[in-house]
Design an enzyme around this catalytic site. Structure first.
Site, short mmCIF file in Angstrom:
data_model
loop_
_atom_site.label_atom_id
_atom_site.label_comp_id
_atom_site.label_asym_id
_atom_site.label_seq_id
_atom_site.Cartn_x
_atom_site.Cartn_y
_atom_site.Cartn_z
N CYS A 1 0.86 -1.18 0.00
CA CYS A 1 0.00 0.00 0.00
C CYS A 1 0.90 1.23 0.00
O CYS A 1 1.62 1.46 0.98
CB CYS A 1 -0.92 -0.01 1.21
SG CYS A 1 -2.06 1.39 1.27
N GLY A 2 0.86 2.00 -1.08
CA GLY A 2 1.73 3.17 -1.21
C GLY A 2 1.37 4.26 -0.23
O GLY A 2 2.23 4.76 0.51
N HIS A 3 0.09 4.67 -0.21
CA HIS A 3 -0.29 5.73 0.73
C HIS A 3 -0.09 5.26 2.16
O HIS A 3 0.28 6.04 3.04
CB HIS A 3 -1.76 6.15 0.50
CG HIS A 3 -2.74 5.47 1.41
ND1 HIS A 3 -3.40 4.31 1.07
CD2 HIS A 3 -3.14 5.78 2.67
CE1 HIS A 3 -4.17 3.93 2.07
NE2 HIS A 3 -4.04 4.80 3.06
N HIS B 1 -8.17 -3.98 -8.21
CA HIS B 1 -8.34 -2.52 -8.25
C HIS B 1 -8.69 -2.10 -9.67
O HIS B 1 -8.15 -2.65 -10.64
CB HIS B 1 -7.06 -1.79 -7.85
CG HIS B 1 -6.70 -1.91 -6.40
ND1 HIS B 1 -6.25 -3.09 -5.83
CD2 HIS B 1 -6.70 -0.99 -5.40
CE1 HIS B 1 -5.99 -2.89 -4.55
NE2 HIS B 1 -6.24 -1.63 -4.26
N ASP C 1 -10.33 5.28 -3.48
CA ASP C 1 -9.13 5.84 -2.88
C ASP C 1 -9.20 7.36 -2.91
O ASP C 1 -9.37 7.95 -3.96
CB ASP C 1 -7.89 5.34 -3.63
CG ASP C 1 -6.61 5.48 -2.82
OD1 ASP C 1 -6.49 6.46 -2.05
OD2 ASP C 1 -5.73 4.62 -2.97
N CYS D 1 -3.33 7.12 -5.02
CA CYS D 1 -3.03 5.69 -4.96
C CYS D 1 -1.58 5.41 -5.36
O CYS D 1 -1.21 5.56 -6.52
CB CYS D 1 -3.98 4.86 -5.83
SG CYS D 1 -3.80 3.07 -5.61
N GLY D 2 -0.79 5.00 -4.38
CA GLY D 2 0.62 4.74 -4.63
C GLY D 2 0.87 3.55 -5.54
O GLY D 2 1.64 3.63 -6.50
N THR D 3 0.21 2.42 -5.25
CA THR D 3 0.41 1.25 -6.11
C THR D 3 -0.25 1.46 -7.47
O THR D 3 0.25 0.97 -8.49
CB THR D 3 -0.14 -0.02 -5.43
OG1 THR D 3 -1.52 0.16 -5.09
CG2 THR D 3 0.66 -0.36 -4.19
#
Length: 310
Positions: free
Chosen positions: A88-90, A203, A229, A233-235
């Protein structure tokens, strides 16, 4: 009465709840095995932390665990209202901001172990965080899906730490006021992908023109639990960078500013890992803000102690 200490933050509007103490004992070994143990033996704890009445569909949990790799500052397992996330990027940005808030880390590079690999997060002096994500790549270009109630929709399938179906030509207005319609449209796409033999896609990411000065694109990302999100969204931005790299639309180490449905932004860039296979190493930069220190109370006499689940 079980006490669980958490720190809440948000990254570009998307919340992260980091569990500092009181989480389940998952033993040692690699994080993928510990996720399996979490899912099989302690899933009600996941639900208690992120689902109503203590949480909400949009909340992402981050369980701090001892890393197997001694070079890592922390190990983390991310989860949401319906299950577990590889990366999870964020959430990683929120985790780093939380560790800094606690005084456990300072500015510099910090390796973080996740179930899908080790990522390197850089805490900058101004509080911003850059995450060198796991290798990312596109597996299918211009895949056409027949979507009931919608028709044919074409998009790319890419990995950025989670699996994404990315669509540019969708005919939808990307605005917060249109979130309900965007959610329905994206959910139909995900169900169609699953029905047509692509269950790994969890996603859906819709793209359109930016509205923030300096941004290159605006997105709407629907997560596995049917919540959208709030951040870029980081990913998802990592998956987008993989598609841009594969198409030759973005050069190595060039900035890509991704705008969210709220108007918050991440800045992404990449370096090639394997040009012949299209694999890149993306780096996502953003900022998180700690907004609560809380002790959750879990009492068995509460009929909704373990969360409200469908």
């Amino acid at each position: 009465m079980k006490r669980v200490t958490v720190i809440d933050s948000h990254t570009g509007g998307e919340p992260t709840r980091t569990i500092i103490s009181g989480g389940p004992e998952l033993g040692e070994g690699n994080l993928a095995d510990r996720v399996t143990r979490f899912r099989q033996e302690h899933d009600r704890f996941r639900s208690a932390v992120v689902n109503e009445p203590r949480g909400s569909d949009v909340l992402v949990g981050a369980l701090l665990v001892p890393p197997q790799d001694p070079s890592c500052s922390a190990g983390v397992i991310f989860f949401n209202n319906v299950g577990y996330l590889g990366m999870c990027g964020h959430g990683t940005i929120g985790l780093v901001a939380t560790l800094a808030h606690l005084g456990r880390i300072g500015p510099g590079d910090h390796r973080v172990e996740t179930p899908v690999g080790v990522v390197t997060a850089t805490l900058h002096p101004d509080g911003a965080v850059s995450v060198a994500n796991v290798p990312s790549w596109r597996t299918q270009k211009a895949l056409a899906l027949e979507v009931p109630g919608v028709g044919r929709v074409t998009g790319d399938v890419a990995w950025g730490g989670n699996w994404f179906f990315l669509v540019e030509r969708h005919g939808q207005e990307l605005s917060l006021a249109n979130a309900e319609r965007l959610t329905d449209f994206s959910w139909r796409l995900r169900q169609a992908a699953n029905a047509q033999g692509l269950p790994e896609i969890d996603h859906v990411e819709l793209f359109g023109p930016p509205t923030v000065i300096g941004a290159h694109s605006k997105n709407f990302v629907l997560c596995p639990g049917k919540a959208y999100d709030r951040s870029p969204c980081g990913t998802g931005t990592s998956a987008k960078l993989a598609c841009l790299a594969a198409d030759g639309k973005l050069g190595e180490n060039e900035d890509w500013v991704q705008e969210s449905i709220l108007g918050s932004t991440f800045t992404g860039r990449f370096r090639w890992l394997e040009r012949e296979t299209g694999k890149i190493v993306p780096t996502i930069s953003g900022k998180a803000f700690v907004n609560a220190e809380t002790v959750l109370l879990l009492g068995e006499s509460d009929p909704f102690c373990w969360g409200i689940r469908a």
